[in-house]
Design a protein around this motif. Structure first.
Motif, mmCIF file in Angstrom:
data_model
loop_
_atom_site.group_PDB
_atom_site.id
_atom_site.type_symbol
_atom_site.label_atom_id
_atom_site.label_comp_id
_atom_site.label_asym_id
_atom_site.label_seq_id
_atom_site.Cartn_x
_atom_site.Cartn_y
_atom_site.Cartn_z
ATOM 1 N N MET A 25 -15.641 -95.854 43.671
ATOM 2 C CA MET A 25 -15.612 -94.791 44.835
ATOM 3 C C MET A 25 -16.284 -95.323 45.988
ATOM 4 N N ASP A 26 -17.625 -95.861 45.649
ATOM 5 C CA ASP A 26 -18.471 -96.154 46.698
ATOM 6 C C ASP A 26 -18.042 -97.381 47.512
ATOM 7 N N VAL A 27 -17.523 -98.328 46.704
ATOM 8 C CA VAL A 27 -16.980 -99.357 47.471
ATOM 9 C C VAL A 27 -15.880 -99.102 48.206
ATOM 10 N N GLN A 28 -14.904 -97.974 47.851
ATOM 11 C CA GLN A 28 -13.854 -97.770 48.477
ATOM 12 C C GLN A 28 -14.465 -96.804 49.776
ATOM 13 N N GLU A 75 -17.204 -95.128 31.758
ATOM 14 C CA GLU A 75 -16.156 -94.743 32.642
ATOM 15 C C GLU A 75 -16.434 -94.225 33.736
ATOM 16 N N GLU A 76 -17.476 -93.189 33.550
ATOM 17 C CA GLU A 76 -17.812 -92.235 34.807
ATOM 18 C C GLU A 76 -18.522 -93.209 35.783
ATOM 19 N N GLU A 77 -19.446 -93.972 35.350
ATOM 20 C CA GLU A 77 -20.197 -95.110 36.324
ATOM 21 C C GLU A 77 -19.399 -95.821 36.946
ATOM 22 N N ALA A 78 -18.222 -96.427 36.298
ATOM 23 C CA ALA A 78 -17.357 -97.434 36.929
ATOM 24 C C ALA A 78 -16.456 -96.513 38.075
ATOM 25 N N ALA A 88 -15.140 -106.717 39.829
ATOM 26 C CA ALA A 88 -16.747 -106.929 39.160
ATOM 27 C C ALA A 88 -17.114 -105.544 38.373
ATOM 28 N N VAL A 89 -16.812 -104.398 39.122
ATOM 29 C CA VAL A 89 -17.012 -103.218 38.382
ATOM 30 C C VAL A 89 -15.964 -103.149 37.187
ATOM 31 N N GLU A 90 -14.929 -103.410 37.200
ATOM 32 C CA GLU A 90 -13.813 -103.480 36.210
ATOM 33 C C GLU A 90 -14.396 -104.435 34.901
ATOM 34 N N ALA A 91 -14.947 -105.622 35.319
ATOM 35 C CA ALA A 91 -15.415 -106.519 34.405
ATOM 36 C C ALA A 91 -16.461 -105.963 33.711
ATOM 37 N N GLU A 92 -17.579 -105.372 34.291
ATOM 38 C CA GLU A 92 -18.594 -104.648 33.574
ATOM 39 C C GLU A 92 -18.253 -103.394 32.758
ATOM 40 N N TYR A 93 -17.264 -102.744 33.278
ATOM 41 C CA TYR A 93 -16.682 -101.507 32.459
ATOM 42 C C TYR A 93 -16.160 -101.950 31.126
ATOM 43 N N ASN A 94 -15.314 -103.139 31.194
ATOM 44 C CA ASN A 94 -14.578 -103.844 30.157
ATOM 45 C C ASN A 94 -15.859 -104.357 29.149
ATOM 46 N N ALA A 95 -16.786 -104.870 29.800
ATOM 47 C CA ALA A 95 -17.655 -105.503 28.684
ATOM 48 C C ALA A 95 -18.663 -104.501 28.188
#
Length: 695
Positions: free
Chosen positions: A181-184, A173-176, A161-168
């Motif tokens: 990292m927060d998810v991990q 890139e820093e926020e993604a 979901a984070v990757e999808a928001e970044y691609n959109a």
């Protein structure tokens, strides 16, 4: 360097203390300790457990206390070590046992002594063990296991979901990277908690075993080795066993409660107390019904009315207060909505489908800054803005559109925001009536005041009252008033974003003005180029702070190469060469000397080999390792140049790789000037400050 050494020394001290503490905990299981030290360590254990519970209660997100699983293990081992030490001392000393903490807990629970007191103490101890083992620990262990399982299962979907928001393009890139990292970290935390919770349950079981050993072995020691009677041995060892057991299980109980709380916390940005306050104050009718029920029970025969009825009345009063507040809040919300709709109807255009584009440039002010544009009070900022537009026209050749200045009630009172085409380009906060003292490196005396950061260049600064202005100037600070600070910030933002401000309409106006005096040049250029292609070239120049004021030379260069190529990057380089003297004089010293850094030829060949042509021009595609080495070497070289007294670094490289060198550092070091050898004119002298070697 001294501050860095101090920080490293502090970090090493912290690590050393942790290492010594870990070794000491292990030694507690083997080496006997004196009674005074045992009392101190037992008090530390109790305080440690209490602090862990309080930190959990005041922590908004579970990942903010990521060290909890490790601390849980440490506290468990620490408590077991103390339990072993106290058991050794009880069995060795018997009636002469000197542990004040254990005796204090024993006398507090058992009381004056006797069989009845011992039985009460054992009952309390057994209940405590059962509550911890079958309620808190078992529940926390189960919740930790389920949370770990679901968190690990959901991790790939969250990262996708984070990757999808970044691609959109919704996030940078820093926020993604931060959100991934927060998810991990969340997954790692719950995975660690799943295992750490087993230590809590094991601690309860071993506590029961140690209690039985203390009692049984103590009776044997008392009757066999010390010739005590059964009643006397039972009185001594049972009392000490209860005191030791409660003292060891109370910290364990606090940690168990903290474990249960932290693994049951849902996703929230608030502390537990804040969440409870918000969620218990949403509906006043809950308190009305609850209060009425308590009053009804209070009137039933046999119930303590003096407890239930006052409690019910208090609940109804709280519900009334809450209902009043909610009613006022709802009325205010409705009034604001009506006012908003009225304003939209009054200010709307006749054609409701018309969409008004945002202002090209706008400056929004908080209400406390309105005096800066009030004509009755001097309107200092309006005059500064006019000077900014004139300065940009002279320095960059850019016709800056009118800057619309408005107030914005959504901003903080002392806040301002500068927008380009409706998008915020920079913000800042100032204090009216105060002066910003900027530390540019030559300060001899540190001024007291509110510390801040100068918004234009990011320099450290401090706010001081007008009475301290003269003293700050004498101390070496650059002292600026609020209008000057805003004007300087706007000037720098316009310089950095000049390519975003320049558009087709502005370029068309410039070309129409030139057509009157240079019709041949303009006509030839317009035959070979579209307006958008010319705009791209001019934006490429402004992006690197090259003035486009000399439009005749720029258009003549485009006319010369228009039949050869239409590539923007090639045309930008040719125009730069035509403007070579102008660019060199922009950075040369009064003696027309350019102080430059050169780049190792081997790295330039690697950079050229990594070239990748895109729609927007060539970009460098260095591998990450080489790129990091390049940025590191460049940063070191820039620091050396600035230590020599040169304010801005200049890199000189061949024409073929100039744009690639600039592109390779643009994100990390945007302010570095890169010139090509073809831009250096014959009347400019060069002085090499060194070569950048990328190993």
């Amino acid at each position: 360097m001294p501050e860095l050494g101090k920080g490293k020394k502090l970090k090493n001290s912290q690590d050393f203390i942790v290492a010594v503490g870990a070794v000491f905990i292990v030694l507690l299981l083997i080496v006997p300790v004196p009674a005074v030290l045992l009392d101190f360590l037992m008090a530390c254990n109790l305080l440690f457990a209490l602090m862990m519970l309080l930190i959990v209660l005041y922590t908004p997100k579970v990942t903010d206390f990521s060290s909890f699983p490790t601390l849980l293990l440490v506290q468990t081992l620490f408590g077991l070590g103390l339990n072993v030490s106290s058991t050794r001392m009880i069995l060795a000393q018997g009636t002469a046992f000197e542990g004040k903490m254990v005796r204090a807990f024993a006398s507090f629970v058992v009381g004056a002594g006797g069989t009845e007191g011992l039985l009460i103490g054992f009952v309390i101890f057994i209940i405590l063990i059962l509550v911890q083992a079958f309620v808190i620990t078992k529940g926390a262990t189960r919740v930790a296991e389920v949370a770990a399982r679901f968190t690990l299962d959901a991790m790939p979907m969250k990262q996708a979901a984070v990757e999808a928001e970044y691609n959109a393009g919704a996030i940078t890139e820093e926020e993604a990277r931060k959100r991934k990292m927060d998810v991990q970290r969340e997954a790692d935390f719950y995975g660690a908690m799943d295992g750490s919770s087993k230590f809590v349950s094991g601690n309860v079981k071993i506590g029961i075993a140690i209690t039985v050993i203390n009692l049984v072995v103590g009776l044997i020691f008392g009757m066999v080795l010390r010739n005590e009677s059964f009643s006397e041995a039972l009185s001594v060892y049972a009392s000490l066993t209860v005191g030791d057991g409660l003292l060891s299980q109370l910290p364990s109980l606090l940690v168990s409660v903290a474990t249960g709380i932290i693994v049951t916390r849902s996703a929230s940005d608030n502390t537990l107390g804040t969440d409870i306050k918000i969620q218990f104050s949403r509906n006043a009718w809950v308190y009305f019904v609850g209060g009425g029920t308590m009053i009804f029970i209070g009137f039933m025969p046999g119930f303590p009315w003096y407890v239930l009825i006052p409690m019910g009345v208090m609940l109804i009063y709280l519900g009334y207060r809450m209902y009043t507040v909610q009613k006022k809040s709802f009325a205010k919300k409705v009034a604001d909505e009506k006012e908003k709709q009225k304003g939209q109807q009054t200010g709307s255009a006749p054609d409701a489908t018309t969409v008004t584009p945002p202002d090209p440039l706008s400056l929004e002010l908080g209400y406390a800054l309105i005096p800066l544009v009030d004509k009755e009070k001097g309107a200092e900022l309006l005059e500064r803005v006019t000077l900014i537009r004139r300065e940009m026209a002279i320095e960059l050749g850019l016709t800056v559109p009118r800057i619309r200045i408005t107030d914005n009630m959504r901003l903080e009172p002392n806040e301002y925001t500068f927008k380009i085409k409706g998008v915020a380009a920079g913000t800042g906060r100032i204090k009216m009536g105060w002066y910003m003292c900027i530390n540019s490196g030559g300060v001899t005396e540190e001024m007291p005041g509110e510390k801040t950061t100068e918004p234009a260049f990011g320099l450290p600064a401090v706010w001081v009252p007008e009475s301290s202005r003269e003293r700050a100037e004498q101390a070496g600070y650059a002292v600026v008033d609020p209008p000057t600070m805003i004007a300087t910030h706007l000037t720098e933002l316009i310089k950095r974003r000049a390519d975003e401000i320049l558009g087709r309409q502005e370029v068309q106006t410039m070309i129409d003005t030139l057509r009157k005096d240079y019709p041949a040049v303009v006509d030839e250029v317009m035959q070979n180029f579209k307006l958008g292609e010319i705009v791209k070239v001019l934006q490429g120049l402004l992006r690197e702070q090259v003035s486009i004021r000399n439009m005749v030379v720029i258009l003549e260069t485009l006319a010369d190469y228009g039949a050869i190529t239409k590539k923007t990057d090639v045309l930008v380089e040719r125009v730069r060469q035509s403007l070579g003297r102008q660019i060199c004089l922009q950075y040369a010293d009064p003696d027309r000397v350019l102080h430059v850094l050169t780049v190792n030829q081997g790295f330039l060949e690697k950079l050229l080999d990594s070239k990748n042509d895109t729609v927007d021009g060539p970009i460098s595609m260095l591998d990450p390792v080489t790129h990091r080495k390049w940025i590191s070497a460049l940063s070191s070289a820039i620091a050396s140049v600035r230590n020599m007294g040169y304010s801005f670094p200049i890199i000189l490289c061949p024409e073929s790789v100039r744009s690639l060198v600039k592109n390779s550092m643009e994100r990390e070091l945007p302010g570095v000037v890169v010139l090509s050898t073809a831009e250096i004119t014959s009347d400019i002298k060069l002085e090499s400050l060194g070569e950048i070697n990328v190993e």
